[in-house]
Design a protein around this motif. Structure first.
Motif, PDB file in Angstrom:
ATOM      1  N   TYR A  99      -8.265-110.576 -21.254  1.00 35.38           N
ATOM      2  CA  TYR A  99      -6.893-110.334 -21.705  1.00 35.38           C
ATOM      3  C   TYR A  99      -6.871-110.296 -23.238  1.00 35.38           C
ATOM      4  O   TYR A  99      -7.175-111.285 -23.882  1.00 35.38           O
ATOM      5  CB  TYR A  99      -5.974-111.475 -21.252  1.00 35.38           C
ATOM      6  CG  TYR A  99      -5.722-111.566 -19.768  1.00 35.38           C
ATOM      7  CD1 TYR A  99      -4.444-111.362 -19.260  1.00 35.38           C
ATOM      8  CD2 TYR A  99      -6.727-111.889 -18.869  1.00 35.38           C
ATOM      9  CE1 TYR A  99      -4.181-111.466 -17.912  1.00 35.38           C
ATOM     10  CE2 TYR A  99      -6.488-111.999 -17.519  1.00 35.38           C
ATOM     11  CZ  TYR A  99      -5.212-111.782 -17.039  1.00 35.38           C
ATOM     12  OH  TYR A  99      -4.949-111.894 -15.705  1.00 35.38           O
ATOM     13  N   THR A 100      -6.462-109.182 -23.786  1.00 41.91           N
ATOM     14  CA  THR A 100      -6.371-109.085 -25.246  1.00 41.91           C
ATOM     15  C   THR A 100      -5.085-109.716 -25.771  1.00 41.91           C
ATOM     16  O   THR A 100      -4.960-109.971 -26.963  1.00 41.91           O
ATOM     17  CB  THR A 100      -6.425-107.609 -25.702  1.00 41.91           C
ATOM     18  OG1 THR A 100      -5.352-106.897 -25.082  1.00 41.91           O
ATOM     19  CG2 THR A 100      -7.766-106.979 -25.332  1.00 41.91           C
ATOM     20  N   ASN A 101      -4.139-109.984 -24.887  1.00 43.17           N
ATOM     21  CA  ASN A 101      -2.847-110.530 -25.298  1.00 43.17           C
ATOM     22  C   ASN A 101      -2.665-112.005 -24.922  1.00 43.17           C
ATOM     23  O   ASN A 101      -1.548-112.500 -24.863  1.00 43.17           O
ATOM     24  CB  ASN A 101      -1.704-109.677 -24.735  1.00 43.17           C
ATOM     25  CG  ASN A 101      -1.805-109.467 -23.231  1.00 43.17           C
ATOM     26  OD1 ASN A 101      -2.809-109.803 -22.599  1.00 43.17           O
ATOM     27  ND2 ASN A 101      -0.771-108.897 -22.663  1.00 43.17           N
ATOM     28  N   VAL A 102      -3.794-112.690 -24.684  1.00 41.97           N
ATOM     29  CA  VAL A 102      -3.770-114.133 -24.425  1.00 41.97           C
ATOM     30  C   VAL A 102      -4.754-114.798 -25.377  1.00 41.97           C
ATOM     31  O   VAL A 102      -5.903-114.375 -25.478  1.00 41.97           O
ATOM     32  CB  VAL A 102      -4.148-114.470 -22.962  1.00 41.97           C
ATOM     33  CG1 VAL A 102      -4.227-115.978 -22.754  1.00 41.97           C
ATOM     34  CG2 VAL A 102      -3.153-113.864 -21.984  1.00 41.97           C
ATOM     35  N   LEU A 135     -11.715-132.110 -23.974  1.00 41.08           N
ATOM     36  CA  LEU A 135     -10.877-131.092 -24.597  1.00 41.08           C
ATOM     37  C   LEU A 135     -11.644-129.784 -24.804  1.00 41.08           C
ATOM     38  O   LEU A 135     -11.126-128.695 -24.519  1.00 41.08           O
ATOM     39  CB  LEU A 135     -10.339-131.614 -25.930  1.00 41.08           C
ATOM     40  CG  LEU A 135      -9.314-130.778 -26.637  1.00 41.08           C
ATOM     41  CD1 LEU A 135      -8.067-130.596 -25.785  1.00 41.08           C
ATOM     42  CD2 LEU A 135      -8.943-131.422 -27.954  1.00 41.08           C
ATOM     43  N   ALA A 136     -12.873-129.881 -25.270  1.00 40.71           N
ATOM     44  CA  ALA A 136     -13.671-128.669 -25.504  1.00 40.71           C
ATOM     45  C   ALA A 136     -13.916-127.903 -24.212  1.00 40.71           C
ATOM     46  O   ALA A 136     -13.912-126.667 -24.206  1.00 40.71           O
ATOM     47  CB  ALA A 136     -15.003-129.043 -26.162  1.00 40.71           C
ATOM     48  N   ASP A 137     -14.108-128.614 -23.113  1.00 39.50           N
ATOM     49  CA  ASP A 137     -14.302-127.954 -21.817  1.00 39.50           C
ATOM     50  C   ASP A 137     -13.028-127.273 -21.338  1.00 39.50           C
ATOM     51  O   ASP A 137     -13.074-126.181 -20.780  1.00 39.50           O
ATOM     52  CB  ASP A 137     -14.755-128.958 -20.756  1.00 39.50           C
ATOM     53  CG  ASP A 137     -16.181-129.435 -20.965  1.00 39.50           C
ATOM     54  OD1 ASP A 137     -16.868-128.901 -21.862  1.00 39.50           O
ATOM     55  OD2 ASP A 137     -16.600-130.345 -20.229  1.00 39.50           O
ATOM     56  N   ARG A 138     -11.877-127.932 -21.556  1.00 39.43           N
ATOM     57  CA  ARG A 138     -10.604-127.311 -21.177  1.00 39.43           C
ATOM     58  C   ARG A 138     -10.418-126.007 -21.935  1.00 39.43           C
ATOM     59  O   ARG A 138     -10.069-124.980 -21.355  1.00 39.43           O
ATOM     60  CB  ARG A 138      -9.433-128.257 -21.473  1.00 39.43           C
ATOM     61  CG  ARG A 138      -9.327-129.379 -20.461  1.00 39.43           C
ATOM     62  CD  ARG A 138      -8.141-130.242 -20.759  1.00 39.43           C
ATOM     63  NE  ARG A 138      -8.613-131.446 -21.434  1.00 39.43           N
ATOM     64  CZ  ARG A 138      -7.854-132.262 -22.127  1.00 39.43           C
ATOM     65  NH1 ARG A 138      -6.580-132.027 -22.290  1.00 39.43           N
ATOM     66  NH2 ARG A 138      -8.367-133.336 -22.687  1.00 39.43           N
ATOM     67  N   GLU A 139     -10.659-126.052 -23.242  1.00 44.70           N
ATOM     68  CA  GLU A 139     -10.495-124.856 -24.061  1.00 44.70           C
ATOM     69  C   GLU A 139     -11.469-123.757 -23.628  1.00 44.70           C
ATOM     70  O   GLU A 139     -11.069-122.602 -23.441  1.00 44.70           O
ATOM     71  CB  GLU A 139     -10.697-125.188 -25.537  1.00 44.70           C
ATOM     72  CG  GLU A 139     -10.478-124.005 -26.445  1.00 44.70           C
ATOM     73  CD  GLU A 139     -10.616-124.346 -27.917  1.00 44.70           C
ATOM     74  OE1 GLU A 139     -10.248-123.486 -28.738  1.00 44.70           O
ATOM     75  OE2 GLU A 139     -11.082-125.451 -28.268  1.00 44.70           O
ATOM     76  N   LYS A 195     -10.401-120.124 -21.984  1.00 47.22           N
ATOM     77  CA  LYS A 195     -10.806-118.898 -22.693  1.00 47.22           C
ATOM     78  C   LYS A 195     -11.604-117.988 -21.762  1.00 47.22           C
ATOM     79  O   LYS A 195     -11.404-116.769 -21.751  1.00 47.22           O
ATOM     80  CB  LYS A 195     -11.631-119.240 -23.935  1.00 47.22           C
ATOM     81  CG  LYS A 195     -10.792-119.682 -25.106  1.00 47.22           C
ATOM     82  CD  LYS A 195     -11.639-119.972 -26.331  1.00 47.22           C
ATOM     83  CE  LYS A 195     -10.752-120.324 -27.518  1.00 47.22           C
ATOM     84  NZ  LYS A 195     -11.546-120.663 -28.709  1.00 47.22           N
ATOM     85  N   LEU A 196     -12.511-118.553 -20.979  1.00 45.91           N
ATOM     86  CA  LEU A 196     -13.290-117.746 -20.040  1.00 45.91           C
ATOM     87  C   LEU A 196     -12.391-117.123 -18.972  1.00 45.91           C
ATOM     88  O   LEU A 196     -12.580-115.962 -18.591  1.00 45.91           O
ATOM     89  CB  LEU A 196     -14.377-118.597 -19.379  1.00 45.91           C
ATOM     90  CG  LEU A 196     -15.561-118.966 -20.257  1.00 45.91           C
ATOM     91  CD1 LEU A 196     -16.440-120.012 -19.571  1.00 45.91           C
ATOM     92  CD2 LEU A 196     -16.385-117.719 -20.589  1.00 45.91           C
ATOM     93  N   LEU A 197     -11.420-117.878 -18.495  1.00 47.01           N
ATOM     94  CA  LEU A 197     -10.512-117.390 -17.465  1.00 47.01           C
ATOM     95  C   LEU A 197      -9.737-116.171 -17.941  1.00 47.01           C
ATOM     96  O   LEU A 197      -9.493-115.238 -17.177  1.00 47.01           O
ATOM     97  CB  LEU A 197      -9.545-118.519 -17.064  1.00 47.01           C
ATOM     98  CG  LEU A 197      -8.596-118.250 -15.917  1.00 47.01           C
ATOM     99  CD1 LEU A 197      -9.362-117.992 -14.613  1.00 47.01           C
ATOM    100  CD2 LEU A 197      -7.648-119.429 -15.744  1.00 47.01           C
ATOM    101  N   ILE A 240     -13.799-121.053 -12.381  1.00 43.92           N
ATOM    102  CA  ILE A 240     -14.392-121.040 -13.726  1.00 43.92           C
ATOM    103  C   ILE A 240     -14.075-122.327 -14.486  1.00 43.92           C
ATOM    104  O   ILE A 240     -14.891-122.820 -15.263  1.00 43.92           O
ATOM    105  CB  ILE A 240     -13.974-119.785 -14.518  1.00 43.92           C
ATOM    106  CG1 ILE A 240     -14.940-119.556 -15.668  1.00 43.92           C
ATOM    107  CG2 ILE A 240     -12.546-119.865 -15.002  1.00 43.92           C
ATOM    108  CD1 ILE A 240     -14.966-118.128 -16.146  1.00 43.92           C
ATOM    109  N   ILE A 241     -12.903-122.910 -14.256  1.00 44.38           N
ATOM    110  CA  ILE A 241     -12.519-124.171 -14.895  1.00 44.38           C
ATOM    111  C   ILE A 241     -13.408-125.284 -14.376  1.00 44.38           C
ATOM    112  O   ILE A 241     -13.910-126.116 -15.147  1.00 44.38           O
ATOM    113  CB  ILE A 241     -11.029-124.491 -14.623  1.00 44.38           C
ATOM    114  CG1 ILE A 241     -10.111-123.379 -15.121  1.00 44.38           C
ATOM    115  CG2 ILE A 241     -10.650-125.853 -15.177  1.00 44.38           C
ATOM    116  CD1 ILE A 241     -10.050-123.172 -16.599  1.00 44.38           C
ATOM    117  N   LEU A 242     -13.637-125.305 -13.068  1.00 46.03           N
ATOM    118  CA  LEU A 242     -14.495-126.335 -12.468  1.00 46.03           C
ATOM    119  C   LEU A 242     -15.943-126.157 -12.892  1.00 46.03           C
ATOM    120  O   LEU A 242     -16.657-127.124 -13.121  1.00 46.03           O
ATOM    121  CB  LEU A 242     -14.386-126.284 -10.950  1.00 46.03           C
ATOM    122  CG  LEU A 242     -13.007-126.586 -10.383  1.00 46.03           C
ATOM    123  CD1 LEU A 242     -12.985-126.317  -8.884  1.00 46.03           C
ATOM    124  CD2 LEU A 242     -12.587-128.004 -10.699  1.00 46.03           C
TER     125      LEU A 242
END
Length: 158
Positions: free
Chosen positions: A61-64, A47-51, A55-57, A148-150
């Motif tokens: 974006y200031t609106n995400v 879960l921490a890696d998904r988050e 977030k890095l992706l 970045i997710i991988l």
């Protein structure tokens, strides 16, 4: 301010998910990507890696925003002041499933509206379930999941 919640397990977050957020930003002022926590389910990716990866992706974006949540999505929407739920549809099976959820959410929280976006052509074949199967069998998912997710997943397993 029009705030939408895009909820899911995002195990992993795919190019199809990213496309929905990007397109949803044309409809909403802010999107909160809500990673659902289900203690009875063990995900493939921590879960921490998904988050962290999501977030890095979207870090520019200031609106995400990216948050974890548990419980009903409509209750999370109320907590964060969101009046909308964003959902993606790949096919008619998704439509039938999502329609039932949206109708029940409407009973639970009549002021929260669900918006459906059809998956863009070329992305409809992507599902986290299939990606997890490919990943767990050592296959290449680089055409399905942002790098970045991988990378976050590889970094945490070393």
């Amino acid at each position: 301010m029009k705030i939408a919640v895009f909820a899911g397990s995002f195990d992993p977050f795919t190019f199809a998910h990213q496309d929905l957020v990007d397109r949803g930003l044309g409809l909403f002022d802010k999107i909160i990507i809500a990673i659902g926590v289900n203690s009875s389910k063990k995900g493939l990716l921590p879960l921490a890696d998904r988050e962290k990866g999501i977030k890095l992706l979207f870090e520019k974006y200031t609106n995400v925003e990216v948050q974890q949540f548990s419980g009903l999505t409509v209750n999370f929407c109320k907590r964060v002041g969101a009046s909308y739920i964003l959902r993606g549809l790949r096919n008619t099976d998704d439509f039938e499933f999502e329609k039932a959820i949206a109708q029940n959410n409407s009973l639970l929280a009549p002021t929260i509206e669900t918006y459906f976006l059809m998956t863009k052509s070329g992305l409809a074949h992507i599902s986290s379930t299939i990606v997890r199967d490919i990943l767990s069998n050592g296959g290449d998912v680089s055409a399905l999941v942002p790098e970045i997710i991988l990378r976050v997943d590889r970094d945490s397993s070393t």
